[in-house]
Write an enzyme that holds these catalytic residues in place. Sequence first.
Site, PDB file in Angstrom:
ATOM      1  N   ASN A   1     -15.453  -3.550   7.296  1.00 34.95           N
ATOM      2  CA  ASN A   1     -15.866  -4.045   5.977  1.00 34.95           C
ATOM      3  C   ASN A   1     -16.785  -5.237   6.235  1.00 34.95           C
ATOM      4  O   ASN A   1     -16.318  -6.340   6.538  1.00 34.95           O
ATOM      5  CB  ASN A   1     -14.621  -4.464   5.182  1.00 34.95           C
TER       6      ASN A   1
ATOM      7  N   ARG B   1     -16.802   0.497   4.743  1.00 29.51           N
ATOM      8  CA  ARG B   1     -16.758   0.251   3.303  1.00 29.51           C
ATOM      9  C   ARG B   1     -18.183  -0.044   2.833  1.00 29.51           C
ATOM     10  O   ARG B   1     -18.856  -0.905   3.399  1.00 29.51           O
ATOM     11  CB  ARG B   1     -15.873  -0.942   3.006  1.00 29.51           C
TER      12      ARG B   1
ATOM     13  N   GLU C   1      -6.646  -0.600   1.278  1.00 31.00           N
ATOM     14  CA  GLU C   1      -7.991  -0.013   1.261  1.00 31.00           C
ATOM     15  C   GLU C   1      -8.402   0.466   2.654  1.00 31.00           C
ATOM     16  O   GLU C   1      -9.099   1.468   2.783  1.00 31.00           O
ATOM     17  CB  GLU C   1      -8.994  -1.038   0.698  1.00 31.00           C
TER      18      GLU C   1
ATOM     19  N   HIS D   1      -5.546  -3.652 -10.798  1.00 31.89           N
ATOM     20  CA  HIS D   1      -5.826  -4.267  -9.493  1.00 31.89           C
ATOM     21  C   HIS D   1      -6.102  -5.744  -9.773  1.00 31.89           C
ATOM     22  O   HIS D   1      -7.190  -6.112 -10.227  1.00 31.89           O
ATOM     23  CB  HIS D   1      -7.036  -3.582  -8.844  1.00 31.89           C
TER      24      HIS D   1
ATOM     25  N   PHE E   1      -3.978 -18.375  -7.952  1.00 34.23           N
ATOM     26  CA  PHE E   1      -2.911 -18.365  -8.961  1.00 34.23           C
ATOM     27  C   PHE E   1      -1.673 -19.147  -8.530  1.00 34.23           C
ATOM     28  O   PHE E   1      -0.908 -19.615  -9.378  1.00 34.23           O
ATOM     29  CB  PHE E   1      -2.526 -16.921  -9.309  1.00 34.23           C
ATOM     30  N   ARG E   2      -1.470 -19.267  -7.219  1.00 30.35           N
ATOM     31  CA  ARG E   2      -0.297 -20.039  -6.781  1.00 30.35           C
ATOM     32  C   ARG E   2      -0.458 -21.501  -7.186  1.00 30.35           C
ATOM     33  O   ARG E   2       0.496 -22.134  -7.655  1.00 30.35           O
ATOM     34  CB  ARG E   2      -0.111 -19.904  -5.262  1.00 30.35           C
TER      35      ARG E   2
ATOM     36  N   LYS F   1     -14.624  -7.764   8.399  1.00 37.46           N
ATOM     37  CA  LYS F   1     -13.199  -7.479   8.633  1.00 37.46           C
ATOM     38  C   LYS F   1     -13.083  -6.136   9.336  1.00 37.46           C
ATOM     39  O   LYS F   1     -13.878  -5.226   9.041  1.00 37.46           O
ATOM     40  CB  LYS F   1     -12.448  -7.403   7.302  1.00 37.46           C
TER      41      LYS F   1
ATOM     42  N   ARG G   1     -14.714 -15.562 -11.629  1.00 37.92           N
ATOM     43  CA  ARG G   1     -15.652 -14.794 -12.463  1.00 37.92           C
ATOM     44  C   ARG G   1     -15.164 -14.750 -13.903  1.00 37.92           C
ATOM     45  O   ARG G   1     -13.960 -14.610 -14.151  1.00 37.92           O
ATOM     46  CB  ARG G   1     -15.795 -13.361 -11.942  1.00 37.92           C
TER      47      ARG G   1
ATOM     48  N   GLU H   1       0.798  -7.484  -6.725  1.00 36.21           N
ATOM     49  CA  GLU H   1       1.884  -7.194  -5.792  1.00 36.21           C
ATOM     50  C   GLU H   1       2.906  -8.326  -5.733  1.00 36.21           C
ATOM     51  O   GLU H   1       4.084  -8.085  -5.455  1.00 36.21           O
ATOM     52  CB  GLU H   1       1.311  -6.974  -4.376  1.00 36.21           C
TER      53      GLU H   1
ATOM     54  N   ASN I   1      -8.165 -11.749  -6.518  1.00 36.93           N
ATOM     55  CA  ASN I   1      -9.187 -12.733  -6.806  1.00 36.93           C
ATOM     56  C   ASN I   1     -10.316 -12.071  -7.607  1.00 36.93           C
ATOM     57  O   ASN I   1     -10.812 -12.618  -8.585  1.00 36.93           O
ATOM     58  CB  ASN I   1      -9.687 -13.304  -5.478  1.00 36.93           C
ATOM     59  N   GLY I   2     -10.684 -10.868  -7.183  1.00 41.63           N
ATOM     60  CA  GLY I   2     -11.468  -9.969  -8.039  1.00 41.63           C
ATOM     61  C   GLY I   2     -10.466  -9.061  -8.719  1.00 41.63           C
ATOM     62  O   GLY I   2      -9.498  -8.647  -8.079  1.00 41.63           O
TER      63      GLY I   2
ATOM     64  N   GLY J   1      -3.363  -8.913  -4.640  1.00 31.16           N
ATOM     65  CA  GLY J   1      -2.659 -10.188  -4.420  1.00 31.16           C
ATOM     66  C   GLY J   1      -1.686 -10.579  -5.522  1.00 31.16           C
ATOM     67  O   GLY J   1      -0.508 -10.826  -5.278  1.00 31.16           O
TER      68      GLY J   1
HETATM   69  P1  AMP Z   1      -6.522 -10.595  -3.297  1.00 27.26           P
HETATM   70  O1  AMP Z   1      -7.920 -10.851  -3.777  1.00 27.26           O
HETATM   71  O2  AMP Z   1      -6.011  -9.234  -3.626  1.00 27.26           O
HETATM   72  O3  AMP Z   1      -6.308 -10.972  -1.862  1.00 27.26           O
HETATM   73  O4  AMP Z   1      -5.590 -11.591  -4.146  1.00 27.26           O
HETATM   74  C1  AMP Z   1      -5.709 -12.976  -3.986  1.00 27.26           C
HETATM   75  C2  AMP Z   1      -4.981 -13.687  -5.097  1.00 27.26           C
HETATM   76  O5  AMP Z   1      -3.619 -13.243  -5.160  1.00 27.26           O
HETATM   77  C3  AMP Z   1      -4.935 -15.177  -4.821  1.00 27.26           C
HETATM   78  O6  AMP Z   1      -5.910 -15.816  -5.570  1.00 27.26           O
HETATM   79  C4  AMP Z   1      -3.574 -15.582  -5.277  1.00 27.26           C
HETATM   80  O7  AMP Z   1      -3.749 -16.278  -6.479  1.00 27.26           O
HETATM   81  C5  AMP Z   1      -2.801 -14.329  -5.568  1.00 27.26           C
HETATM   82  N1  AMP Z   1      -1.549 -14.314  -4.812  1.00 27.26           N
HETATM   83  C6  AMP Z   1      -1.347 -13.968  -3.533  1.00 27.26           C
HETATM   84  N2  AMP Z   1      -0.043 -14.126  -3.192  1.00 27.26           N
HETATM   85  C7  AMP Z   1       0.594 -14.603  -4.307  1.00 27.26           C
HETATM   86  C8  AMP Z   1       1.931 -14.967  -4.611  1.00 27.26           C
HETATM   87  N3  AMP Z   1       2.891 -14.886  -3.692  1.00 27.26           N
HETATM   88  N4  AMP Z   1       2.196 -15.397  -5.850  1.00 27.26           N
HETATM   89  C9  AMP Z   1       1.227 -15.484  -6.765  1.00 27.26           C
HETATM   90  N5  AMP Z   1      -0.039 -15.152  -6.533  1.00 27.26           N
HETATM   91  C10 AMP Z   1      -0.370 -14.725  -5.329  1.00 27.26           C
END
Ligand code: AMP
Length: 396
Positions: free
Chosen positions: A7, A90, A384, A207, A283-284, A14, A240, A333, A210-211, A330
């Site tokens: 990717n 990808r 993915e 989904h 989000f954390r 990656k 975004r 899940e 972050n995106g 993220g």
């Molecule tokens: P991704 O783009 O799929 O890697 O998702 C990233 C986002 O998932 C991050 O901005 C986090 O805000 C969120 N995230 C990841 N782990 C957690 C968690 N344990 N609790 C809450 N949000 C999480």
Amino acid sequence: MNVLVINCGSSSLKYQLINSDTEAVLAKGLCERIGIDGRLVYQKTGLDKEITEAAMPTHKQAIQLVLDALVNPNTGAIANLSEIEAVGHRVVHGGEKFATSTVLTDEVIAAIEECNDLAPLHNPANLIGIRACQELMPNVPMVAVFDTAFHQTMPDVAYMYGLPYEYYEKYGVRRYGFHGTSHSFVSKRAAEIVGKNYEDLKIIVCHLGNGASICAVDHGKSVDTSMGLTPLEGLIMGTRSGDVDPSILDFIAQKENLTLPQVMNVLNKKSGVEGISGVSSDFRDIEAAAKEGNKRAALAQQTFAYRVIKYVGAYAAAMNGVDVICFTAGLGENDCKIREMVMNNLGYLGVEVNAEVNNATRGKEAVISTADSKVTCLAIPTNEELAICRETVALV
Ligand code: AMP
């Protein structure tokens, strides 16, 4: 068969080496700061992660370092490069040219290049990775797996914008949608989990990373999705904006004395939950701030969830019903609070939340609705890379 999944971004790359027979990851990592100074992260499964500062002025040199790491006598995952039997790339945008993954040939590469206008930040970088791999592994078959391909089944009523038709004809201005590899992987897995035919189900995949995007999968086909010509449309994301009144662009440009590219930069990089909360795109951090009483952080969380709720409702309407709702990526899940905020507003569809299971589900598959729930809600980790590996094997 061992498949190297790549990717490639403009300054990062990656990779995962996957054994397609066992679907085990043999090694994975990333190259960062390509063309700047260079850092290689490499981890053979079962061993510690290795981080090496290493000059990588070009993508070709970065991939060479990955290949060297994979065959390193001490920590390598394979004895020699002939054990890499295929490469899966990808590719972000396949426009209307690619409705499926495709074996890479000179003609296919030229066709991907013609889609560069539609994804100027992504496709050129994907192509650099493809060409570098071809130079280093000239006899290994390679496959392009497109983020947009899964959504090519959308009907015209879902992909047309209310704009002059000539923009569609001349420039391909329409909804394409992204995260297709994830939406496809997760919706297929959902059918396996509920033990029904994929072609018999109405599935909504959220989904949320972050995106973030949502997809309506009707009888095994993507029929609508929230991202559009570009990944800016739809849900509120990390940075975004998602959907906004288009007139806001001109209004802000005038008020803030900004050019259109500057306004676009605000919409892409300074908006979303980061823009609303002023705290972070993660989000954390937002959740922690909300718990401490930060009102804008709480508002960002609620606004994010509200937009998800609206899209789920829209897609249930578009499909005239829904059997399964999936949460992935993220947030989907891991963030039980967001999932709960969404599911608690879907009682009208017959959703009943299993709060105990939902609260205990992080990064694993689970049925998070009750046994009596009319709609089954699932948390499903997306993968993915594995999806790209499977597509690659199917084609070579
Ligand atoms: P991704 O783009 O799929 O890697 O998702 C990233 C986002 O998932 C991050 O901005 C986090 O805000 C969120 N995230 C990841 N782990 C957690 C968690 N344990 N609790 C809450 N949000 C999480």
